[in-house]
Enzyme design. Sequence first.
Site, short mmCIF file in Angstrom:
data_model
loop_
_atom_site.label_atom_id
_atom_site.label_comp_id
_atom_site.label_asym_id
_atom_site.label_seq_id
_atom_site.Cartn_x
_atom_site.Cartn_y
_atom_site.Cartn_z
N ASN A 1 0.87 -1.17 0.00
CA ASN A 1 0.00 0.00 0.00
C ASN A 1 0.92 1.23 0.00
O ASN A 1 1.46 1.60 1.04
CB ASN A 1 -0.89 -0.04 1.25
CG ASN A 1 -1.85 1.13 1.32
OD1 ASN A 1 -1.80 2.04 0.49
ND2 ASN A 1 -2.70 1.12 2.33
N ARG B 1 -2.49 -2.16 -3.55
CA ARG B 1 -3.69 -1.37 -3.34
C ARG B 1 -3.59 -0.16 -4.27
O ARG B 1 -2.59 0.56 -4.27
CB ARG B 1 -3.75 -0.89 -1.89
CG ARG B 1 -4.98 -0.05 -1.67
CD ARG B 1 -4.78 0.96 -0.61
NE ARG B 1 -6.03 1.70 -0.42
CZ ARG B 1 -6.11 2.80 0.31
NH1 ARG B 1 -5.06 3.26 0.92
NH2 ARG B 1 -7.25 3.42 0.41
N HIS C 1 -12.98 3.07 -0.27
CA HIS C 1 -12.99 2.06 0.81
C HIS C 1 -13.67 0.77 0.35
O HIS C 1 -14.14 -0.01 1.18
CB HIS C 1 -13.75 2.54 2.07
CG HIS C 1 -13.10 3.66 2.82
ND1 HIS C 1 -13.83 4.69 3.37
CD2 HIS C 1 -11.82 3.91 3.15
CE1 HIS C 1 -13.02 5.53 4.00
NE2 HIS C 1 -11.78 5.07 3.86
N LEU D 1 -15.88 3.68 9.66
CA LEU D 1 -15.70 4.95 10.37
C LEU D 1 -14.29 5.05 10.94
O LEU D 1 -14.00 4.51 12.01
CB LEU D 1 -16.74 5.07 11.51
CG LEU D 1 -18.20 4.80 11.12
CD1 LEU D 1 -19.11 4.92 12.34
CD2 LEU D 1 -18.68 5.74 10.01
N ARG E 1 -12.21 16.25 7.14
CA ARG E 1 -12.95 16.57 5.90
C ARG E 1 -14.41 16.93 6.22
O ARG E 1 -15.01 16.31 7.09
CB ARG E 1 -12.94 15.36 4.96
CG ARG E 1 -11.60 15.14 4.30
CD ARG E 1 -11.59 13.86 3.48
NE ARG E 1 -10.52 12.98 3.92
CZ ARG E 1 -10.42 11.70 3.61
NH1 ARG E 1 -11.34 11.12 2.86
NH2 ARG E 1 -9.41 10.98 4.06
N ASP F 1 -8.74 13.51 16.07
CA ASP F 1 -8.80 12.16 16.62
C ASP F 1 -10.01 12.04 17.55
O ASP F 1 -10.14 12.80 18.51
CB ASP F 1 -7.50 11.85 17.38
CG ASP F 1 -7.40 10.38 17.71
OD1 ASP F 1 -8.33 9.83 18.36
OD2 ASP F 1 -6.41 9.75 17.30
N GLU G 1 -8.20 -4.92 5.23
CA GLU G 1 -8.06 -4.64 3.80
C GLU G 1 -6.90 -5.42 3.20
O GLU G 1 -6.97 -5.87 2.05
CB GLU G 1 -7.87 -3.14 3.59
CG GLU G 1 -9.17 -2.38 3.81
CD GLU G 1 -9.00 -0.90 4.05
OE1 GLU G 1 -9.26 -0.12 3.12
OE2 GLU G 1 -8.61 -0.50 5.16
P1 ADP Z 1 -7.57 5.80 8.77
O1 ADP Z 1 -7.18 4.43 8.24
O2 ADP Z 1 -8.59 6.50 7.94
O3 ADP Z 1 -6.44 6.67 9.20
P2 ADP Z 1 -8.47 4.31 11.10
O4 ADP Z 1 -9.45 3.33 10.63
O5 ADP Z 1 -7.12 3.82 11.52
O6 ADP Z 1 -8.36 5.53 10.11
O7 ADP Z 1 -9.13 5.09 12.33
C1 ADP Z 1 -8.42 6.05 13.02
C2 ADP Z 1 -9.36 6.80 13.94
O8 ADP Z 1 -10.10 5.88 14.78
C3 ADP Z 1 -8.58 7.67 14.92
O9 ADP Z 1 -8.34 8.93 14.39
C4 ADP Z 1 -9.52 7.74 16.07
O10 ADP Z 1 -10.30 8.89 15.89
C5 ADP Z 1 -10.43 6.53 15.99
N1 ADP Z 1 -10.21 5.63 17.14
C6 ADP Z 1 -9.29 4.67 17.28
N2 ADP Z 1 -9.42 4.07 18.50
C7 ADP Z 1 -10.44 4.67 19.13
C8 ADP Z 1 -11.07 4.54 20.41
N3 ADP Z 1 -10.64 3.65 21.28
N4 ADP Z 1 -12.09 5.35 20.69
C9 ADP Z 1 -12.52 6.27 19.82
N5 ADP Z 1 -11.97 6.45 18.62
C10 ADP Z 1 -10.94 5.69 18.26
#
Ligand code: ADP
Length: 397
Positions: free
Chosen positions: A7, A91, A180, A209, A241, A283, A385
């Site tokens: 990836n 990917r 996705h 999400l 976003r 986050d 994935e």
């Molecule tokens: P991406 O691949 O789009 O970067 P991820 O699927 O890895 O995203 O998700 C990352 C997001 O998941 C983090 O920015 C955070 O907001 C959320 N996240 C991860 N763990 C937790 C948790 N324990 N509680 C709430 N949100 C979480």
Amino acid sequence: MKVLVLNCGSSSLKYQIINMVGEELLAKGIAERIGLEGSFVKHEPANGKKEVIETELKDHKDAIKVLIDALLDKTYGVLSSMDEINAVGHRVVHAGEKFSGSVMITQEVIDALEDCSDLAPLHNPPNLMGIYACKEIMPSTPMVGVFDTAFHQTMPPSSYLYALPYELYEKYKIRRYGFHGTSHKYVAIKTAELLGKPLEELKIVTCHLGNGASMAAIQYGQSIDTTMGFTPLEGLVMGTRCGDIDPAIISFIMEKEDMSISDVNNIMNKKSGVLGVSGVSSDFRDIEEAAQDGNERAKIALEIFYKKVTKYIGAYAAEMGGLDAIVFTAGLGENSDIARKEICKNLSFLGATIDNNKNDGVRGKETIVSTDGSSVKIVLMPTNEELMIARETKAIV
Ligand code: ADP
């Protein structure tokens, strides 16, 4: 058969090597700061400790050479020869309208992906760099392209066309593509397995999400609608976003703030979403914490996010004329019991009732979190994935 999954981002490259006998992860890692000072590869064998290899990575080719050396290393490697890599799965973010499934990478496919680079200028060029590098380093190893957009190619025109002059679609292929796809497809398949029903008989809404977030309406195994559009900016509110907004806002801000197109693009992609509303962070963990401490803007940011997901669940249930399961996946979907609870709190009228005893504190495991009597199952399904890319690669090779 062993599959190397790649990836490639603009300055990073994530990899996994998977033994398809038993779908066993052998090692994974990431090359970071490619083309920059201080580059390194973090390599993690499944049964060993993490190694950080600090070395100059001028480009993606260097990164792939270093990761192959790591895979072959006597101490922390997991392969005895490069020939053990039977195929590489790449990917690729955008395949336009050209591919509705994964394909063996040939020169013709590379040309088609080059043509799509306009549609995903940040993503497709680095994906292609990874393909070119592998072609040079392991010319006889078959390569497969697995596309984020492919799964959504089953959407009907009524879902993918924008109400813009039709000529713009004909001339520039301006339409909704969705992203996705690999994740939506994977969790839909796994949900059907978990429910013990054929995917071809189910109406599912999948909610991916994470920092980037999207949902899909999956009717009888096919994506018939999804929230992301021409680019991954449309749809849900995300970490940074804005998702759906009134398009008239764009020219309004440009005029009022004397901004260029790229300034506004930057705001919509990097400074909006839950970060923009809360002013706290992108986050969700930080925002949930701030909301619990009484930060009003953090509370509103979360409410806007939850409401949008709830609205799309309702919309997709109506579009499919019914619903069997709501599936939560990715960082927030897998880890946040609060998010799942808030999103589903008003859905009992649809037959979807969350069971707080099953939902509270549960993270990262395949499970049903709705009440036994809930006719619509609410499912937590960790995405994978890389495994999906490896499966598609194996199937094609
Ligand atoms: P991406 O691949 O789009 O970067 P991820 O699927 O890895 O995203 O998700 C990352 C997001 O998941 C983090 O920015 C955070 O907001 C959320 N996240 C991860 N763990 C937790 C948790 N324990 N509680 C709430 N949100 C979480």
